[in-house]
Design a protein around this motif. Sequence first.
Motif: not given
Ligand SMILES: [Zn+2]
Length: 61
Positions: A13, A26, A51, A54
């Motif tokens: 992330h 996120c 992710c 993200c």
């Molecule tokens: Zn994320």
Amino acid sequence: MDGVLNEVTNTVHKHEQGASELQTVCGATFHCSHDELSRLTAIETRTTSKCGRCFEGGGSY
Ligand SMILES: [Zn+2]
């Protein structure tokens, strides 16, 4: 760019600038324990997935 790795899901992330150490953009790691997370000084995606929330256009949800 800094990242936060969720070691359980093997997902990277994006670290939220100015937020706490392991806070992600996120918010997916909000409920994770710090034992499950690692701070990355660079985004490493060769062995992990990104992710999708993200990183726009990268990885999957
Ligand atoms: Zn994320």
